[in-house]
Design a protein around this motif. Structure first.
Motif, PDB file in Angstrom:
ATOM      1  N   LEU A   1       0.819  -1.197   0.000  1.00 43.95           N
ATOM      2  CA  LEU A   1       0.000   0.000   0.000  1.00 43.95           C
ATOM      3  C   LEU A   1       0.862   1.260   0.000  1.00 43.95           C
ATOM      4  O   LEU A   1       0.542   2.243  -0.660  1.00 43.95           O
ATOM      5  N   LEU A   2       1.977   1.206   0.737  1.00 42.68           N
ATOM      6  CA  LEU A   2       2.854   2.372   0.765  1.00 42.68           C
ATOM      7  C   LEU A   2       3.385   2.688  -0.632  1.00 42.68           C
ATOM      8  O   LEU A   2       3.333   3.823  -1.079  1.00 42.68           O
ATOM      9  N   LEU A   3       3.855   1.663  -1.331  1.00 42.64           N
ATOM     10  CA  LEU A   3       4.374   1.907  -2.671  1.00 42.64           C
ATOM     11  C   LEU A   3       3.275   2.353  -3.614  1.00 42.64           C
ATOM     12  O   LEU A   3       3.451   3.234  -4.428  1.00 42.64           O
TER      13      LEU A   3
ATOM     14  N   PRO B   1      -3.759  -6.371  -1.474  1.00 44.71           N
ATOM     15  CA  PRO B   1      -5.073  -6.231  -0.874  1.00 44.71           C
ATOM     16  C   PRO B   1      -5.766  -4.982  -1.397  1.00 44.71           C
ATOM     17  O   PRO B   1      -5.119  -3.998  -1.705  1.00 44.71           O
ATOM     18  N   SER B   2      -7.104  -4.998  -1.483  1.00 50.81           N
ATOM     19  CA  SER B   2      -7.782  -3.804  -1.941  1.00 50.81           C
ATOM     20  C   SER B   2      -7.813  -2.787  -0.800  1.00 50.81           C
ATOM     21  O   SER B   2      -7.820  -3.133   0.370  1.00 50.81           O
TER      22      SER B   2
ATOM     23  N   GLU C   1      -8.267   4.413   3.685  1.00 58.58           N
ATOM     24  CA  GLU C   1      -6.924   4.428   3.078  1.00 58.58           C
ATOM     25  C   GLU C   1      -6.932   5.265   1.805  1.00 58.58           C
ATOM     26  O   GLU C   1      -6.008   6.024   1.535  1.00 58.58           O
ATOM     27  N   ILE C   2      -8.030   5.152   1.024  1.00 57.53           N
ATOM     28  CA  ILE C   2      -8.115   5.923  -0.225  1.00 57.53           C
ATOM     29  C   ILE C   2      -8.154   7.416   0.074  1.00 57.53           C
ATOM     30  O   ILE C   2      -7.496   8.222  -0.565  1.00 57.53           O
TER      31      ILE C   2
ATOM     32  N   GLY D   1      -5.278  12.626   0.059  1.00 63.43           N
ATOM     33  CA  GLY D   1      -4.711  13.755   0.787  1.00 63.43           C
ATOM     34  C   GLY D   1      -3.216  13.833   0.574  1.00 63.43           C
ATOM     35  O   GLY D   1      -2.654  14.900   0.303  1.00 63.43           O
ATOM     36  N   PHE D   2      -2.584  12.686   0.664  1.00 61.21           N
ATOM     37  CA  PHE D   2      -1.129  12.628   0.503  1.00 61.21           C
ATOM     38  C   PHE D   2      -0.731  13.085  -0.906  1.00 61.21           C
ATOM     39  O   PHE D   2       0.193  13.867  -1.089  1.00 61.21           O
TER      40      PHE D   2
END
Ligand code: SF4
Length: 339
Positions: A14-16, A46-47, A52-53, A58-59
């Motif tokens: 997820l980070l990548l 994982p979805s 998280e989205i 925001g990021f």
């Protein structure tokens, strides 16, 4: 950075994904070395949850407009193309299609198992295929790959055409004394088939015994082909394209040249690569690599990763070291993945 317990694989993915999403087209890759490897298997990703989205958006709004500084190098090249080698192992299990925002999944394959696997791969969402094939002579094929299989590769090519892959890319690394006498035979394949035969200048990587005399330049290939088809015409291409495309008038397919050696395309390079063992490689012909895997396992934050990736991109050289010098450098090939 202090080592800590390994982050779960899902979090690392997820980070990548967060860092690169919206900036990069992701595609598997191939090194261009004349060693053929099988298709590769994909990561299980994982979805993402709604939370998280939202965080991700925001990021990105903080880091992505108009184009992330951390993905722009000192020569102004904006890196919006990422090639990931997923594994050194063979055979593809692809859940990549589930990746949100992913537009294209392509593999490079030696073609041997293609006819058998392709229907399922197509169903799984495979969009594009590069088949590696350096000769059209069965005995020579056996000499190059040290096994039989030429007819299976041709069967794979025909199956791909039948399933609608258009154009189907066929990658041919051209080497003097090995296959430069087959250029026109490869071009002839494009007469009635929707192929893009891509002639690749032979490039030096650790272990492939590169020798300048074995390299056949783009100009030389073009001259040879034009002797047979003087009307060969150049096709327009995108600025960041690595291939120079041509077509014999009225042929169904086309041919392209990957001129990494004689006419490099470093000035418009937009590519980053991640090796199967998690190293970021900002230049295919550079030997500097940064282990993103180790940083992720040390629980690096997104901000730290942005800095690490940005620093690596910032160190990217203007161009490769030159046709003769790069053969002296240590430089392992990207382990292929499809693509
Ligand atoms: S040699 Fe490096 S900078 Fe040049 S096109 Fe290839 S990856 Fe890009």
């Amino acid at each position: 950075m202090a080592a800590a317990a390994a982050a779960p694989q899902g979090r690392r993915c997820l980070l990548l994904r967060t860092l690169f999403r919206g900036q990069l087209g992701i595609r598997g890759c191939r090194s261009g070395v004349p060693v053929r490897q099988q298709q590769q298997q994909a990561l299980r990703v994982p979805s993402a949850s709604a939370e998280e989205i939202t965080k991700r958006k925001g990021f990105l709004s903080e880091h992505a407009a108009p184009f992330s500084a951390f993905l722009t190098d000192q020569f102004g090249r904006q890196h919006n193309y990422l090639r990931i080698s997923l594994t050194e192992k063979c055979n593809l299990r692809s859940q990549l299609r589930k990746l949100e925002g992913l537009q294209t999944i392509a593999v490079t394959s030696n073609g041997i198992n293609l006819a058998r696997l392709l229907p399922r791969l197509k169903e799984a969402g495979l969009n594009a295929i590069n088949v590696s094939l350096d000769t059209l002579v069965p005995a020579k094929y056996e000499f190059i790959v040290r096994r039989k299989g030429f007819h299976k590769v041709m069967e794979g090519i025909h199956k791909a055409i039948e399933l609608g892959y258009d154009p189907l890319k066929v990658n041919c690394v051209v080497m003097r004394g090995l296959n430069e006498d087959e250029l026109v035979d490869f071009v002839a394949l494009t007469e009635k088939q929707p192929l893009d035969v891509r002639f690749i200048e032979y490039m030096p990587f650790d272990g492939n015994k590169w020798n300048f005399k074995k390299m056949v330049s783009y100009k030389e290939m073009l001259d040879t082909i034009k002797q047979r088809w003087p009307a060969l015409e150049k096709l327009p291409c995108e600025a960041s394209s690595t291939a120079k495309a041509y077509k014999v008038p009225n042929f169904q397919g086309q041919v392209s040249f990957i001129t990494s050696m004689s006419e490099h395309f470093c000035g418009s390079c937009n590519r980053l690569r991640i090796t199967a063992d998690g190293n970021l490689k900002v230049c295919l012909f550079g030997n500097s690599e940064v282990s993103l895997r180790d940083y992720l396992r040390s629980n690096a934050t997104k901000e730290e990763l942005v800095q690490i990736i940005g620093a690596a991109v910032g160190r990217k050289k203007k161009q490769h070291a030159g046709m003769l010098n790069i053969s002296q450098m240590k430089n392992r090939p990207m382990i292929l993945i499809g693509g």
